[in-house]
Design a protein around this motif. Sequence first.
Motif, mmCIF file in Angstrom:
data_model
loop_
_atom_site.group_PDB
_atom_site.id
_atom_site.type_symbol
_atom_site.label_atom_id
_atom_site.label_comp_id
_atom_site.label_asym_id
_atom_site.label_seq_id
_atom_site.Cartn_x
_atom_site.Cartn_y
_atom_site.Cartn_z
ATOM 1 N N LYS A 144 6.523 1.794 -11.749
ATOM 2 C CA LYS A 144 7.822 1.182 -12.067
ATOM 3 C C LYS A 144 8.473 0.610 -10.809
ATOM 4 O O LYS A 144 9.147 -0.407 -10.851
ATOM 5 C CB LYS A 144 8.752 2.235 -12.694
ATOM 6 N N ARG A 145 8.295 1.305 -9.703
ATOM 7 C CA ARG A 145 8.937 0.848 -8.453
ATOM 8 C C ARG A 145 8.328 -0.489 -8.005
ATOM 9 O O ARG A 145 9.044 -1.372 -7.544
ATOM 10 C CB ARG A 145 8.736 1.885 -7.339
ATOM 11 N N LEU A 146 7.007 -0.590 -8.119
ATOM 12 C CA LEU A 146 6.350 -1.826 -7.701
ATOM 13 C C LEU A 146 6.752 -3.001 -8.578
ATOM 14 O O LEU A 146 6.835 -4.138 -8.121
ATOM 15 C CB LEU A 146 4.826 -1.646 -7.765
ATOM 16 N N ARG A 147 6.988 -2.701 -9.846
ATOM 17 C CA ARG A 147 7.335 -3.765 -10.803
ATOM 18 C C ARG A 147 8.836 -4.030 -10.864
ATOM 19 O O ARG A 147 9.275 -4.891 -11.607
ATOM 20 C CB ARG A 147 6.900 -3.355 -12.211
ATOM 21 N N TYR B 273 0.840 -1.207 0.000
ATOM 22 C CA TYR B 273 0.000 0.000 0.000
ATOM 23 C C TYR B 273 0.871 1.252 0.000
ATOM 24 O O TYR B 273 0.386 2.348 0.187
ATOM 25 C CB TYR B 273 -0.849 -0.070 1.273
ATOM 26 N N VAL B 274 2.205 1.043 -0.160
ATOM 27 C CA VAL B 274 3.103 2.195 -0.072
ATOM 28 C C VAL B 274 3.802 2.479 -1.400
ATOM 29 O O VAL B 274 4.529 3.457 -1.530
ATOM 30 C CB VAL B 274 4.146 2.032 1.065
ATOM 31 N N GLY B 275 3.612 1.592 -2.383
ATOM 32 C CA GLY B 275 4.088 1.888 -3.735
ATOM 33 C C GLY B 275 5.559 1.638 -3.974
ATOM 34 O O GLY B 275 6.182 2.347 -4.754
ATOM 35 N N GLU B 276 6.136 0.631 -3.321
ATOM 36 C CA GLU B 276 7.547 0.302 -3.551
ATOM 37 C C GLU B 276 7.692 -1.185 -3.837
ATOM 38 O O GLU B 276 6.786 -1.969 -3.538
ATOM 39 C CB GLU B 276 8.391 0.642 -2.309
ATOM 40 N N LEU B 277 8.848 -1.543 -4.348
ATOM 41 C CA LEU B 277 9.189 -2.956 -4.391
ATOM 42 C C LEU B 277 9.007 -3.510 -2.975
ATOM 43 O O LEU B 277 9.487 -2.901 -2.005
ATOM 44 C CB LEU B 277 10.658 -3.119 -4.815
ATOM 45 N N GLY B 278 8.294 -4.620 -2.862
ATOM 46 C CA GLY B 278 8.128 -5.134 -1.515
ATOM 47 C C GLY B 278 7.295 -6.406 -1.469
ATOM 48 O O GLY B 278 6.658 -6.797 -2.449
#
Length: 810
Positions: free
Chosen positions: A806-809, A630-635
Amino acid sequence: MTKLLPNYSRVVIIGGGMMGVGLLYHLAEAGWDDCILIEKGELTSGSTWHAAGQCPSFIADYNMAQIHHYSNTLYPKLEELTGQATGWHGCGGIRFATTEEELDYFRLVEGIAANVGFRMQIISPEEIQRINPFVTTEGVLAGAWTLDDGHVDSASCCNAMAKGAKNYGATIIRNNRVTGTNLLPSGEWEVVTQQGIIVCEHVVNAGGCYAARIGSWVGLNIPLTNMKHQYVVTEPIQEFINRDEEIPVMRDPYANAYYRQEQKSGLIGIYERSNSREAWFGSEQAWEAENELFAAEFDPLMPRLERVMERMPVYSKAGIMRIVHGAISHTPDSNPLVGPASGLRNYWLCTGSSIGIAQGGGCGKYLAQWMVHGAAEINMIGLDPRRFGNYATTEYTTAKSHREYQDMYDLMLPGEERMDGRPARRTPIYEKLKAKGCVHTEAMGWERPKWFSLDGREEEFSFRRNNVFEVVAEECRAVRERVSIFDLSSFSKYEVSGPDAEAFLNRICANKVSRRASGIVLSHVLNERGRIQSEFTITRLGADRFYLLSGATSQVRDFDILNLAKLDTEAATIRDITEDYGSLVLAGPRTRELLAKLTSVDLSNANFRWLTGKEIEVAGVKLIALRVNYVGELGWELHTPVEQLEAVYDAIWAAGEEFGIVDFGVYAVNSLRMEKAYKGFGVELTNEITMIEAGMERFVNFDKGDFVGREALLQRQKEQLNWNIAYVEVDAEDVDVHGGEPAYDGDTVIGLTTSGSFGHTVGKSLAFVYVSPEYAVPETTFDIEILSNRRQAKVLAEPAYDPQNKRLRA
Ligand SMILES: Cc1cc2nc3c(=O)[nH]c(=O)nc-3n(C[C@H](O)[C@H](O)[C@H](O)COP(=O)(O)OP(=O)(O)OC[C@H]3O[C@@H](n4cnc5c(N)ncnc54)[C@H](O)[C@@H]3O)c2cc1C
């Protein structure tokens, strides 16, 4: 005995106080005239008859304020509608501010007033004295003057609604106690009374101080504490006799009291501080009790009564004519319990109101809408009885209710925590995190990390940005630049399995569950009218096994919604596994490197892409890893068997030190999710709107075939909308949007904010606003009034941070 009861009625309401009668009136008005209210004694003979009858509109919650405002518009016209006088006095009210923070609070409520539509002005001490020449204003900075409220004669007002209900065709049966409620195999309810049995489709528990006992007949744990409360009526006061005008109802935090005129006498009600008391302590009110009052108790009143006399010296000239000492039920959060009871189809609560005279009309209206139409037009999440769970034990409820009672006129600043009854639910690493400086906040009884005080500082609570602002900025920076961990074990977790699990979820949810092995989707349960009921993250863990996540506060409600939606013919099993699993959110660009040290699983995009969930081993523990956040980063979110949460946390921490791992909390989450324009369930996504107004159509799959709410949504697409969501950047100074602020075009209110935060990465103050659709267009500008200060808002076309994901992917 003559049998007065019919055999059948669509609705049976148990209890003829303000809450039950308020509901009866509105059900009948809505066309459900086949409703019966059963009262064990005379109408109003519980808490209602003796109430002081004040109906304030100064409420800092937008939804509750709508309830109060509705009552305050209904009561003045009830006499004309029904022919029964209500004793309405539209004298208005004044509440005092003695600190700058209270003044900010007034500004917040002033914004809510602009949206809800009641008149409120912030006035000077001189103006206060002009309106009430008998009051002293020492130490008072300002008054919040609400002009459209006042007080009623509680019994008359209740009787007027009863008369109105009967005029609409409803039935009231008095002097007949309900002694049992039984669920029949047909799904109908059998209500057993002293005068016989009546079968109904819906049963409503509006039993006031008896509601918990009535609920216990069907196994409900209704979180209520019956508190004692008293007010004093003085002998007539010459100054009041000499004056035609009536003073407003004064609300005074200094005295923790309300005071006003009662005809030509004074009326003073005190909320005691440390010595609040429970009614019938250790026993229960007798069923036979009617119009019960307790003997006056002066001692608990005296310290605050003296302060009232300081404020209103005219009162001290008159002797005390009578003291009214009665019972009020309180809930742990002071909001009433209005909505479905958990686990029981068509069993409703309309009770738990500690200011039920003010709320009876409004609660009745909106509960009637819910029962008749399947949804109310206002957000009912803060009233839904299912916001509590089994954690709300007697001890918890009692501790919270005393605090709520004692602090009736206290301002709770944003971030301020009341510790009574806590901790109710702890995760296995609660103590560990606390020792690391974690400041927790409570949700559904859970203690959740809010922020981490690494240098021992304490939060200086304020409506404005405060000394925690920079700490949160650091936590956000760690998420965006390195790697961070967050204990989100409070997630509500369910398993839906069985041959029909997939078909069931596709039938009740707007999105289609992933066909892909391990696929994750975000999906919403709608009602038949297309309004949003629930939000689930659904992960396919097998051909017929799904893992569902929803927010902490939804645990009981969502379990209910799933169970009630399932058809007997559907072979699916629903389990609430919230307490079986702990959850750790691991997020940041270094997450993959960190996790790779603890697992042999290939974490590359080729094997574990975004929106995928798998059962893997991390640090030797078999867990569910979801590549989502829910924070929009790689994780990855790691859902571990609860007993192994600590081992996994420790292993991650040890492995993460070289990457500069930090802990983070919900303050940071709010900032990070605003940067990604992620909407919040219960805030942006509510029962008031559909996925269309909420800008969530990409999560609706119309092609998959039928699902609950599909027809309504298709219809809605063709209609002119009243509201659309806008995601805005606000030219804020030192205060960000809290939610409930009005949006303006010139002097016209054009919208309402739902939430906001400063986005620390993008350096922008961000907010969501529901506005008239023409204002939701990107680049449009309008004003948002934050604490009486107009700031410009500009509609953004896309998330302020990483709009391409892009960060999530990564
Ligand atoms: C001193 C005092 C002052 C107050 N002043 C204010 C004020 O100024 N403004 C305000 O808004 N609120 C005020 N209140 C609070 C207010 O009185 C209550 O919030 C309100 O009356 C609650 O209404 P109710 O319908 O939930 O409960 P009740 O009025 O208690 O109604 C419940 C009814 O259910 C009936 N019942 C229970 N069991 C059964 C059964 N088995 N079968 C049939 N019938 C049953 C009872 O007889 C009762 O009539 C005050 C309270 C007190 C004590």
